[in-house]
Enzyme design. Structure first.
Site, PDB file in Angstrom:
ATOM      1  N   HIS A 178       0.758  -1.486   0.212  1.00 54.94           N
ATOM      2  CA  HIS A 178      -0.304   0.450   0.009  1.00 54.94           C
ATOM      3  C   HIS A 178       1.018   1.389  -0.208  1.00 54.94           C
ATOM      4  O   HIS A 178       1.768   1.500   0.112  1.00 54.94           O
ATOM      5  CB  HIS A 178      -1.071   0.478   1.572  1.00 54.94           C
ATOM      6  CG  HIS A 178      -2.430  -1.016   0.510  1.00 54.94           C
ATOM      7  ND1 HIS A 178      -2.614  -1.275   2.503  1.00 54.94           N
ATOM      8  CD2 HIS A 178      -3.182  -0.867  -0.056  1.00 54.94           C
ATOM      9  CE1 HIS A 178      -4.178  -1.554   2.312  1.00 54.94           C
ATOM     10  NE2 HIS A 178      -3.929  -1.895   0.659  1.00 54.94           N
ATOM     11  N   CYS A 279      -1.980   2.496   9.436  1.00 57.97           N
ATOM     12  CA  CYS A 279      -2.734   1.676   8.301  1.00 57.97           C
ATOM     13  C   CYS A 279      -4.333   1.845   9.467  1.00 57.97           C
ATOM     14  O   CYS A 279      -5.513   1.513   9.051  1.00 57.97           O
ATOM     15  CB  CYS A 279      -2.329   0.158   8.356  1.00 57.97           C
ATOM     16  SG  CYS A 279      -1.200  -0.470   7.384  1.00 57.97           S
TER      17      CYS A 279
END
Length: 288
Positions: A178, A279
């Site tokens: 990511h 996150c």
């Protein structure tokens, strides 16, 4: 009295800005499948430890004066703690995720319901995207990651949803699947038309993407692979206080040299699921 040399090398003054976040307590955290290189189902996990570590991050945000909302965790979705993947929010509009892997797809309706209940203009996606995991707001521009999770078509879609320029960046190292594992936006608020300071891991990107980053962010902090590998870049910043992994020692010094105040929080248990501080933190950018 300071010398002229000291004045030249003095770190710039930084300002902390009030932030609004969405988090999810990891009550059901475990690793029972593998959808990224960090996840090893054979290795034991400690849910109580994950909750305790997460609580320290939550408490720190509150202590720093930020507002933190909570979404209820769902049994059977251990990755829901990683709320950054739950959407992308600008000016009170929430673009909902469409997860690539079936193991996480049940999270999307829960996030969409939360946004609607909270009064956000909620946009259901057509394209595969994983929210603020792959979309980072850098000044007026959306940095968009692709290569492992979100697809290029979602970059077009997110640009249309928010009416902003989108800069596509190609991730090439599966450890950094990511965008928020390879780039940290250190200034969440900048004057219109200006670029914020960012930090990034050069080796996470292909040559073309590195050239784009070098051109647009010539003053960026370049982070070592050693610090990137402990998710040092998966951090959260209010413009002055930067919450980072305690193992990212080089990045910590780089931040201090630039006038930021690094604060360490250990989320080692949640790293077993391939997630860190950012996150676990979805930024809610409310309408002005």
């Amino acid at each position: 009295m300071s010398t002229p040399e000291a004045a030249v090398t003095a770190a710039p003054s930084r300002t902390a800005h009030h932030r609004h976040y969405l988090m999810c307590r990891p009550e059901y955290f475990t690793v029972n499948y593998s959808i990224n290189p960090w996840m090893e189902p054979a290795n034991p996990t400690d849910t109580a430890k994950a909750v305790a570590q997460w609580q320290k991050l939550y408490d720190l945000y509150v202590e720093l004066g930020h507002d933190v909302e909570l979404i209820d965790p769902l049994p059977g979705y251990p990755d829901m703690v990683y709320t950054a993947n739950g959407g992308f929010v600008i000016d009170g509009r929430a673009y909902v995720p469409k997860f690539r892997f079936v193991e996480r797809q049940g999270e999307a309706p829960a996030f969409a319901d939360w946004f609607r209940a909270a009064g956000y203009d909620t946009i259901e996606p057509q394209e595969v995207n994983e929210g603020e995991g792959d979309f980072l707001l850098a000044g007026d521009v959306i940095l968009a990651g692709t290569g492992f999770r979100s697809t290029g078509d979602s970059h077009r879609e997110v640009g249309e949803v928010f009416g902003r320029e989108v800069v596509t960046l190609n991730l090439v190292d599966p450890r950094f699947y990511h965008l928020d594992t390879a780039i940290a936006v250190l200034d969440p608020v900048v004057p219109e038309g200006e670029h914020p300071t960012i930090a990034y891991l050069p080796g996470a990107f292909d040559d073309a993407s590195r050239e784009i980053l070098e051109e647009r962010f010539p003053d960026a902090i370049l982070v070592s692979d050693e610090d990137g590998a402990v998710f040092g870049l998966n951090s959260s910043s209010d413009g002055y206080n930067v919450i980072i992994s305690p193992r990212a020692k080089g990045f910590e010094k780089q931040l201090r040299d630039r006038g930021y105040n690094p604060i360490t929080v250990d989320l080692s248990e949640l790293l077993l699921g391939g997630g860190g501080i950012k996150c676990c933190t979805l930024e809610l950018r409310d309408a002005e």
